[in-house]
Design a protein around this motif. Structure first.
Motif, PDB file in Angstrom:
ATOM      1  N   ILE A   9       8.671  -7.021 -22.945  1.00 28.68           N
ATOM      2  CA  ILE A   9       9.543  -6.042 -22.298  1.00 28.68           C
ATOM      3  C   ILE A   9       8.968  -4.632 -22.375  1.00 28.68           C
ATOM      4  O   ILE A   9       8.946  -3.907 -21.381  1.00 28.68           O
ATOM      5  N   TYR A  10       8.488  -4.221 -23.543  1.00 27.67           N
ATOM      6  CA  TYR A  10       8.160  -2.816 -23.759  1.00 27.67           C
ATOM      7  C   TYR A  10       6.675  -2.482 -23.784  1.00 27.67           C
ATOM      8  O   TYR A  10       6.321  -1.310 -23.723  1.00 27.67           O
ATOM      9  N   VAL A  11       5.802  -3.459 -23.897  1.00 28.56           N
ATOM     10  CA  VAL A  11       4.384  -3.152 -24.032  1.00 28.56           C
ATOM     11  C   VAL A  11       3.583  -3.547 -22.797  1.00 28.56           C
ATOM     12  O   VAL A  11       2.708  -2.802 -22.357  1.00 28.56           O
ATOM     13  N   ALA A  12       3.875  -4.688 -22.208  1.00 27.14           N
ATOM     14  CA  ALA A  12       3.042  -5.213 -21.127  1.00 27.14           C
ATOM     15  C   ALA A  12       3.026  -4.305 -19.899  1.00 27.14           C
ATOM     16  O   ALA A  12       1.964  -4.052 -19.327  1.00 27.14           O
ATOM     17  N   ALA A  13       4.165  -3.808 -19.479  1.00 24.43           N
ATOM     18  CA  ALA A  13       4.214  -2.971 -18.277  1.00 24.43           C
ATOM     19  C   ALA A  13       3.483  -1.638 -18.462  1.00 24.43           C
ATOM     20  O   ALA A  13       2.699  -1.248 -17.586  1.00 24.43           O
ATOM     21  N   PRO A  14       3.693  -0.910 -19.564  1.00 26.60           N
ATOM     22  CA  PRO A  14       2.922   0.328 -19.725  1.00 26.60           C
ATOM     23  C   PRO A  14       1.413   0.094 -19.813  1.00 26.60           C
ATOM     24  O   PRO A  14       0.633   0.891 -19.282  1.00 26.60           O
TER      25      PRO A  14
ATOM     26  N   PRO B 260       0.798  -1.229   0.000  1.00 27.98           N
ATOM     27  CA  PRO B 260       0.000   0.000   0.000  1.00 27.98           C
ATOM     28  C   PRO B 260       0.830   1.279   0.000  1.00 27.98           C
ATOM     29  O   PRO B 260       0.360   2.311  -0.438  1.00 27.98           O
ATOM     30  N   ARG B 261       2.069   1.233   0.467  1.00 32.47           N
ATOM     31  CA  ARG B 261       2.881   2.448   0.512  1.00 32.47           C
ATOM     32  C   ARG B 261       3.673   2.685  -0.770  1.00 32.47           C
ATOM     33  O   ARG B 261       4.313   3.708  -0.912  1.00 32.47           O
ATOM     34  N   GLN B 262       3.655   1.735  -1.669  1.00 31.08           N
ATOM     35  CA  GLN B 262       4.377   1.885  -2.923  1.00 31.08           C
ATOM     36  C   GLN B 262       3.395   2.212  -4.042  1.00 31.08           C
ATOM     37  O   GLN B 262       2.262   1.757  -4.045  1.00 31.08           O
ATOM     38  N   SER B 263       3.875   3.001  -4.989  1.00 33.83           N
ATOM     39  CA  SER B 263       3.052   3.246  -6.166  1.00 33.83           C
ATOM     40  C   SER B 263       3.047   1.987  -7.028  1.00 33.83           C
ATOM     41  O   SER B 263       3.822   1.058  -6.803  1.00 33.83           O
ATOM     42  N   PHE B 264       2.202   1.981  -8.015  1.00 35.62           N
ATOM     43  CA  PHE B 264       2.128   0.823  -8.910  1.00 35.62           C
ATOM     44  C   PHE B 264       3.429   0.645  -9.676  1.00 35.62           C
ATOM     45  O   PHE B 264       3.828  -0.466 -10.006  1.00 35.62           O
TER      46      PHE B 264
ATOM     47  N   SER C 223       6.129  -2.999 -10.191  1.00 36.63           N
ATOM     48  CA  SER C 223       6.184  -3.460 -11.579  1.00 36.63           C
ATOM     49  C   SER C 223       7.581  -3.274 -12.158  1.00 36.63           C
ATOM     50  O   SER C 223       8.054  -4.116 -12.929  1.00 36.63           O
ATOM     51  N   ASN C 224       8.262  -2.209 -11.779  1.00 45.81           N
ATOM     52  CA  ASN C 224       9.631  -1.997 -12.248  1.00 45.81           C
ATOM     53  C   ASN C 224      10.567  -3.077 -11.707  1.00 45.81           C
ATOM     54  O   ASN C 224      11.393  -3.619 -12.440  1.00 45.81           O
ATOM     55  N   SER C 225      10.439  -3.415 -10.444  1.00 53.16           N
ATOM     56  CA  SER C 225      11.300  -4.463  -9.887  1.00 53.16           C
ATOM     57  C   SER C 225      10.965  -5.830 -10.489  1.00 53.16           C
ATOM     58  O   SER C 225      11.856  -6.658 -10.692  1.00 53.16           O
ATOM     59  N   SER C 226       9.703  -6.063 -10.816  1.00 56.60           N
ATOM     60  CA  SER C 226       9.324  -7.328 -11.456  1.00 56.60           C
ATOM     61  C   SER C 226       9.918  -7.443 -12.847  1.00 56.60           C
ATOM     62  O   SER C 226      10.436  -8.498 -13.228  1.00 56.60           O
TER      63      SER C 226
END
Length: 84
Positions: free
Chosen positions: A64-69, A4-8, A12-15
């Motif tokens: 790599i480039y589409v799923a996260a955004p 809850p204290r982290q943004s989305f 996702s960046n660490s994943s």
């Protein structure tokens, strides 16, 4: 969410960072086999293998480039609707 204290963006960046190496290695090993089949295989399978090579390249790019955004925009849209 789970954190809850982290943004989305932070989880996702660490994943993405943790799975990037595995994604690239899997794609490279698959491409190596497909290239070998493309070079050594017969005419009957060559067009199929070409389509597979194209699919692996596009799939890696999308991972790599589409799923996260897309996930980020979906979450932002969901949170915007929840606040309204």
């Amino acid at each position: 969410g789970l954190y809850p204290r982290q943004s989305f963006f932070e989880p996702s960046n660490s994943s993405i960072t943790s799975t990037l190496g595995r994604t690239v290695l899997t794609s490279c090993s698959t491409l190596l086999v497909l290239l070998f089949i493309f070079i050594r295989g017969g005419d009957a399978i060559r067009s199929f293998v070409f389509a597979m090579i194209f699919g692996v390249i596009i799939g890696t790019f999308a991972t790599i480039y589409v799923a996260a955004p897309v996930a980020y925009l979906t979450d932002a849209r969901r949170n915007k609707g929840a606040k309204a």
